[in-house]
Scaffold this motif. Structure first.
Motif, PDB file in Angstrom:
ATOM      1  N   GLU A   1     -49.569 -33.301  31.370  1.00 54.38           N
ATOM      2  CA  GLU A   1     -50.776 -33.309  32.171  1.00 54.38           C
ATOM      3  C   GLU A   1     -50.833 -34.516  33.117  1.00 54.38           C
ATOM      4  O   GLU A   1     -50.089 -35.481  32.975  1.00 54.38           O
ATOM      5  N   ASN A   2     -51.779 -34.438  34.078  1.00 48.06           N
ATOM      6  CA  ASN A   2     -52.036 -35.535  35.023  1.00 48.06           C
ATOM      7  C   ASN A   2     -50.764 -36.042  35.689  1.00 48.06           C
ATOM      8  O   ASN A   2     -50.558 -37.252  35.868  1.00 48.06           O
TER       9      ASN A   2
ATOM     10  N   THR B   1     -59.045 -42.004  36.871  1.00 45.55           N
ATOM     11  CA  THR B   1     -58.852 -40.622  36.415  1.00 45.55           C
ATOM     12  C   THR B   1     -58.934 -40.503  34.900  1.00 45.55           C
ATOM     13  O   THR B   1     -59.456 -39.515  34.370  1.00 45.55           O
ATOM     14  N   TRP B   2     -58.410 -41.492  34.191  1.00 44.04           N
ATOM     15  CA  TRP B   2     -58.337 -41.405  32.731  1.00 44.04           C
ATOM     16  C   TRP B   2     -59.622 -41.978  32.127  1.00 44.04           C
ATOM     17  O   TRP B   2     -59.937 -43.164  32.281  1.00 44.04           O
TER      18      TRP B   2
ATOM     19  N   GLU C   1     -53.965 -32.699  39.834  1.00 41.84           N
ATOM     20  CA  GLU C   1     -55.137 -32.729  38.963  1.00 41.84           C
ATOM     21  C   GLU C   1     -56.127 -33.828  39.346  1.00 41.84           C
ATOM     22  O   GLU C   1     -57.174 -33.957  38.705  1.00 41.84           O
ATOM     23  N   MET C   2     -55.799 -34.615  40.367  1.00 38.38           N
ATOM     24  CA  MET C   2     -56.704 -35.669  40.828  1.00 38.38           C
ATOM     25  C   MET C   2     -57.478 -35.205  42.039  1.00 38.38           C
ATOM     26  O   MET C   2     -56.959 -34.466  42.872  1.00 38.38           O
TER      27      MET C   2
ATOM     28  N   THR D   1     -48.177 -37.221  38.398  1.00 38.56           N
ATOM     29  CA  THR D   1     -48.272 -37.883  39.701  1.00 38.56           C
ATOM     30  C   THR D   1     -46.880 -38.163  40.231  1.00 38.56           C
ATOM     31  O   THR D   1     -45.939 -38.411  39.457  1.00 38.56           O
TER      32      THR D   1
END
Length: 532
Positions: free
Chosen positions: A49-50, A115-116, A70-71, A52
């Protein structure tokens, strides 16, 4: 071996993920779309996930997030780090992969994008690998895994990500080679008259240095300030920067800051909400929003008022702004290219331009020389402009040698814009296919060149008689004046050949004549053919 038994479908999923990633990397024409799709594959196939993909910008010296499906955009554009800074910066600086079992307890994890969240309630592991092409590190690929999703094999995940990062590195490098500007470079090396960058013509050392600088910084995200006198082609340079950058194909939005009153400038830049002022019947996007993902060109930026400068500075620094009459922050990903013909250093000293904004705009400065300081470019520029004008007017028009002399003798206070206007006026005001000095209307220089033309023809005819060798005629029009000051003409021909490296096509362009006409002069003056 026990791990393979526990996860019998893992290998199949990895192979499928690599297959799908390879397809999107090579089939997608837009780099960011290809990278976004690749990271989405990791989530769908492997639960990573996530994801980059960060790339290094050699101009700003930062590693920035290029792709993160996802951002949100307002999070992604905050992801900028120096090499060695944070986990991503450390991976880039060392060129080594890194696995963090719990990012919530890792001091190097900076979470610049925000984001986290809730990492205590939902702990995550973080994995990152360098993206390389050959021995060059281009960027960093990262993903994370939720602890609650099951056991994590760090070694296996890093090995898989390194394979994928190699594919990504090849795609990123290929994007640079596929850029449309490469074709123009090859054409220039082959002697074609087209500019190395779209619309820009320059054969002299000064413009070659400008072109090389533009090509170097085009791939960067850095803000560029283009400086030069009026008419030197600042907007052309801005468009060339956009077309030669990874943002090509996305919006290029231009705004002349001097053309709008201050009352309208803020609305033009940032947009407005419905009812923000009288006549605002609906919400409207400003130039920043229209340029999202692309390039915003701010012409005559030196004419902004101090209050407008303050608002522009905030938008550039924070990459956020509010529309006029609005309260919601709007985030955009825009590259700024600004231009001015003012001496901004003097304006800063006089308190007319903000020093902090000047520094923000001039991360990279491109200085365009005036045309009077690059007269060696006049023949190639004139040929390029006449070719455009011929297409616009549906007939072929060329430049005579006496007309070229008049162009070279002029100081061009209006620079390239004035040169084009003079040539356009000459093309539309005469039916001749060969422009003479008299057609240009450049004052004394044109008058002297035009007056010398019949005298030169008479001298040549009386000296050579009926049997004299004549220069080749083009389109049925014999070139006049070739016998005038033969010593000077021979020196000009030899000088042009030397400057062109004895490539006849280039030398002919410098002289404003065809290769056939140049060949006639080469034979006339006995210039050694083997030197070509």
């Amino acid at each position: 071996m026990r791990e393979r038994v526990r996860m019998p479908g893992r290998e199949a999923r990895e192979v499928q993920a690599l297959h799908d990633a390879a397809r999107v990397l090579w089939l997608a024409t837009d780099l960011r779309e290809a990278l976004d799709a690749t990271l989405s594959v990791l989530q769908l196939e492997l639960g990573m996930e996530n994801g980059t993909l960060s790339l290094f910008d050699p101009v700003t010296g930062e590693v920035f997030i290029e792709a993160a499906p996802e951002m949100r955009d307002r999070e992604r554009i905050l992801g900028r780090l120096r090499p060695g800074e944070g986990i991503v910066g450390r991976i880039f600086a060392t060129g080594m992969p890194m696995a963090v079992p719990d990012i919530g307890s890792e001091p190097l994890f900076l979470n610049r994008t925000g984001t986290w969240r809730d990492l205590d309630a939902e702990p995550r592991a973080f994995l990152g690998v360098p993206v390389r092409h050959g021995r060059t590190t281009l960027g960093v690929l990262t993903v994370d895994r939720r602890h609650g999703a099951g056991p994590i094999s760090f070694e296996r995940d890093l090995r898989f990500l390194e394979i994928l990062a190699g594919m990504v590195g090849a795609r990123v490098r290929l994007q640079e080679l596929e850029n449309p500007r490469r074709r123009a470079v090859l054409e220039e090396e082959a002697g074609a008259p087209e500019a190395r960058l779209p619309g820009i013509v320059g054969v002299g050392r000064g413009m070659r240095e400008v072109l090389e600088r533009v090509e170097r910084v085009a791939r960067s995200r850095a803000t560029v300030l283009v400086r030069g006198e009026s008419g030197t082609g600042k907007e052309l340079v801005a468009r060339a920067l956009h077309e030669a950058s990874p943002r090509t194909g996305r919006p290029f939005v231009a705004l002349n800051c001097a053309a709008l009153p201050e009352a309208l400038l803020e609305s033009e830049l940032f947009g407005h909400e419905k009812g923000a002022f009288t006549g605002a019947a609906a919400g409207t996007k400003g130039r920043f929003e229209l340029a999202d993902g692309g390039t915003l060109f701010l012409d005559e930026v030196g004419e902004l008022s101090l209050s407008a400068q303050a608002k522009l500075l905030r938008a550039i620094q924070e990459r956020q702004f509010e529309r006029v009459g609005g309260r919601r922050a709007v985030t955009v990903d825009v590259r700024i290219v600004a231009a001015t013909n003012r001496d901004l250093d003097a304006a800063v000293r006089a308190g007319e331009f903000r020093l902090d904004l000047f520094h923000r705009l001039s991360v990279v400065t491109v200085l365009l020389p005036p045309l009077r300081e690059r007269r060696e470019d006049v023949p190639a520029l004139a040929e390029h402009l006449l070719r455009e004008l011929s297409e616009e007017n549906g007939r072929e028009v060329r430049l005579g040698a006496d007309a070229l002399d008049a162009l070279l003798a002029h100081d061009w206070p209006g620079n390239v814009r004035q040169l084009r206007n003079v040539l356009e006026a000459a093309v539309v005001s005469t039916e001749a296919s060969l422009l003479r000095a008299a057609h240009l209307g450049l004052g004394r220089a044109a008058a002297q060149a035009a007056a010398a033309e019949p005298c030169a023809r008479d001298r040549e005819q009386s000296a050579g008689g009926a049997g004299a060798v004549q220069p080749p005629a083009e389109d049925g029009v014999a070139e006049a004046g070739v016998g005038e000051d033969g010593g000077r003409e021979e020196r000009e021909v030899r000088d042009a050949l030397a400057r062109a490296g004895y490539v006849k096509a280039k030398a002919a362009r410098l002289l404003g004549m065809t290769v056939r006409q140049l060949d006639w002069r080469v034979r006339k003056y006995g210039i050694a053919v083997e030197r070509f």
